[in-house]
Design a protein around this motif. Structure first.
Motif, short mmCIF file in Angstrom:
data_model
loop_
_atom_site.label_atom_id
_atom_site.label_comp_id
_atom_site.label_asym_id
_atom_site.label_seq_id
_atom_site.Cartn_x
_atom_site.Cartn_y
_atom_site.Cartn_z
N MET A 121 0.83 -1.21 0.00
CA MET A 121 0.00 0.00 0.00
C MET A 121 0.87 1.26 0.00
O MET A 121 0.57 2.22 -0.71
CB MET A 121 -0.94 -0.01 1.21
N VAL A 122 1.94 1.25 0.77
CA VAL A 122 2.84 2.41 0.82
C VAL A 122 3.54 2.59 -0.52
O VAL A 122 3.72 3.72 -0.99
CB VAL A 122 3.85 2.28 1.98
N GLU A 123 3.94 1.48 -1.16
CA GLU A 123 4.57 1.59 -2.48
C GLU A 123 3.61 2.18 -3.49
O GLU A 123 4.00 3.01 -4.32
CB GLU A 123 5.07 0.22 -2.93
N ASP A 124 2.34 1.78 -3.45
CA ASP A 124 1.34 2.35 -4.35
C ASP A 124 1.17 3.84 -4.09
O ASP A 124 1.09 4.64 -5.03
CB ASP A 124 -0.01 1.64 -4.20
N ALA A 125 1.13 4.22 -2.82
CA ALA A 125 0.99 5.64 -2.47
C ALA A 125 2.23 6.41 -2.90
O ALA A 125 2.12 7.55 -3.40
CB ALA A 125 0.76 5.79 -0.97
N ARG A 126 3.41 5.81 -2.74
CA ARG A 126 4.65 6.47 -3.18
C ARG A 126 4.63 6.69 -4.69
O ARG A 126 4.98 7.76 -5.17
CB ARG A 126 5.86 5.61 -2.80
N ASP A 127 4.20 5.68 -5.44
CA ASP A 127 4.14 5.82 -6.89
C ASP A 127 3.16 6.91 -7.31
O ASP A 127 3.43 7.68 -8.24
CB ASP A 127 3.77 4.48 -7.54
N ALA A 128 2.03 7.00 -6.62
CA ALA A 128 1.06 8.05 -6.91
C ALA A 128 1.64 9.42 -6.58
O ALA A 128 1.46 10.38 -7.33
CB ALA A 128 -0.23 7.83 -6.12
N LEU A 129 2.37 9.51 -5.47
CA LEU A 129 3.00 10.77 -5.09
C LEU A 129 4.06 11.18 -6.10
O LEU A 129 4.15 12.36 -6.47
CB LEU A 129 3.62 10.65 -3.69
N VAL A 130 4.84 10.23 -6.58
CA VAL A 130 5.85 10.53 -7.60
C VAL A 130 5.17 11.08 -8.86
O VAL A 130 5.64 12.06 -9.44
CB VAL A 130 6.70 9.28 -7.93
N GLY A 131 4.05 10.50 -9.25
CA GLY A 131 3.30 11.01 -10.40
C GLY A 131 2.82 12.43 -10.18
O GLY A 131 2.89 13.27 -11.08
N GLN A 132 2.35 12.72 -8.98
CA GLN A 132 1.88 14.08 -8.68
C GLN A 132 3.04 15.06 -8.64
O GLN A 132 2.92 16.20 -9.10
CB GLN A 132 1.11 14.09 -7.36
N VAL A 133 4.18 14.65 -8.09
CA VAL A 133 5.35 15.53 -8.06
C VAL A 133 5.84 15.81 -9.48
O VAL A 133 6.18 16.95 -9.82
CB VAL A 133 6.47 14.92 -7.18
N ARG A 134 5.83 14.80 -10.32
CA ARG A 134 6.24 15.01 -11.72
C ARG A 134 5.24 15.93 -12.43
O ARG A 134 5.64 16.74 -13.27
CB ARG A 134 6.37 13.68 -12.44
N GLY A 135 3.97 15.83 -12.08
CA GLY A 135 2.98 16.75 -12.64
C GLY A 135 3.24 18.18 -12.19
O GLY A 135 3.08 19.13 -12.97
N LEU A 136 3.67 18.36 -10.95
CA LEU A 136 4.03 19.69 -10.45
C LEU A 136 5.23 20.22 -11.21
O LEU A 136 5.29 21.42 -11.54
CB LEU A 136 4.33 19.60 -8.95
N LYS A 137 6.21 19.36 -11.51
CA LYS A 137 7.36 19.77 -12.29
C LYS A 137 6.94 20.21 -13.69
O LYS A 137 7.41 21.23 -14.21
CB LYS A 137 8.38 18.65 -12.39
N ASP A 138 6.04 19.45 -14.31
CA ASP A 138 5.53 19.83 -15.64
C ASP A 138 4.83 21.18 -15.59
O ASP A 138 4.97 22.00 -16.51
CB ASP A 138 4.59 18.75 -16.18
N LEU A 139 4.08 21.42 -14.53
CA LEU A 139 3.41 22.71 -14.36
C LEU A 139 4.42 23.84 -14.21
O LEU A 139 4.27 24.91 -14.81
CB LEU A 139 2.48 22.66 -13.15
N ALA A 140 5.49 23.60 -13.44
CA ALA A 140 6.54 24.62 -13.28
C ALA A 140 7.24 24.88 -14.61
O ALA A 140 7.54 26.04 -14.95
CB ALA A 140 7.55 24.18 -12.23
N ASP A 141 7.50 23.83 -15.40
CA ASP A 141 8.11 24.01 -16.72
C ASP A 141 7.20 24.82 -17.63
O ASP A 141 7.66 25.69 -18.37
CB ASP A 141 8.42 22.65 -17.35
N LEU A 142 5.91 24.53 -17.61
CA LEU A 142 4.95 25.26 -18.43
C LEU A 142 4.92 26.73 -18.02
O LEU A 142 4.89 27.62 -18.88
CB LEU A 142 3.57 24.63 -18.29
N LEU A 143 4.97 26.98 -16.73
CA LEU A 143 4.97 28.35 -16.24
C LEU A 143 6.23 29.08 -16.70
O LEU A 143 6.17 30.22 -17.15
CB LEU A 143 4.89 28.36 -14.71
N THR A 144 7.38 28.41 -16.62
CA THR A 144 8.63 29.02 -17.06
C THR A 144 8.59 29.35 -18.55
O THR A 144 9.04 30.43 -18.96
CB THR A 144 9.81 28.06 -16.78
N ASP A 145 8.06 28.46 -19.35
CA ASP A 145 8.00 28.67 -20.80
C ASP A 145 7.07 29.82 -21.18
O ASP A 145 7.27 30.44 -22.22
CB ASP A 145 7.55 27.39 -21.51
#
Length: 140
Positions: free
Chosen positions: A46-70
């Motif tokens: 369960m923790v591994e699944d939650a970690r994987d979901a969190l990694v996806g959300q953090v990568r989405g935040l990075k994509d949002l920051a990249d979009l903002l920068t562009d």
């Protein structure tokens, strides 16, 4: 009265875990230990699944920051540099989370709490607040 040691008398998960041919049920060998192992494995999954979901959300935040920068105008170049730097840090966090095992993450968390208990408490409060807001939004 002497306390009961739960490891002394294993607790079966269901009736199929009993051994016994003569009408007397005796717990199967390792019943309690296997129950603990099952619970531990389930919790880690369960923790591994939650970690994987969190990694996806953090990568989405990075994509949002990249979009903002562009899309920042020329006048906001100092802000663009700060956002680009934050984006790189976010990417490093996502990589670190995805590469570590659950045990390593728990050890890192313990070390952080021991080194900086006030910061750990602040993060716990912030995470609790955000989780509560997300749950409330999901219900509405």
């Amino acid at each position: 009265m002497q306390p009961i040691d739960p490891r002394a008398a294993p607790i079966p998960i269901d009736a199929g875990d009993y051994d016994g041919d003569e009408g007397i049920a005796t717990p199967a060998a390792g019943g309690f230990d296997s129950l603990i192992d099952f619970a531990r494995k389930r919790l880690v999954a369960m923790v591994e699944d939650a970690r994987d979901a969190l990694v996806g959300q953090v990568r989405g935040l990075k994509d949002l920051a990249d979009l903002l920068t562009d899309n920042l105008p020329e006048a906001a170049q100092p802000v663009a540099g700060f956002v680009a730097q934050a984006s790189g840090s976010i990417d490093q966090i996502a990589d670190a989370l995805s590469e570590k095992s659950v045990e390593e993450l728990v050890d890192d968390g313990r070390a952080l709490v021991q080194a900086q208990p006030a910061a750990a408490l602040a993060v716990a409060i912030a995470v609790g607040f955000l989780a509560g807001r997300m749950l409330k939004a999901a219900r509405d």
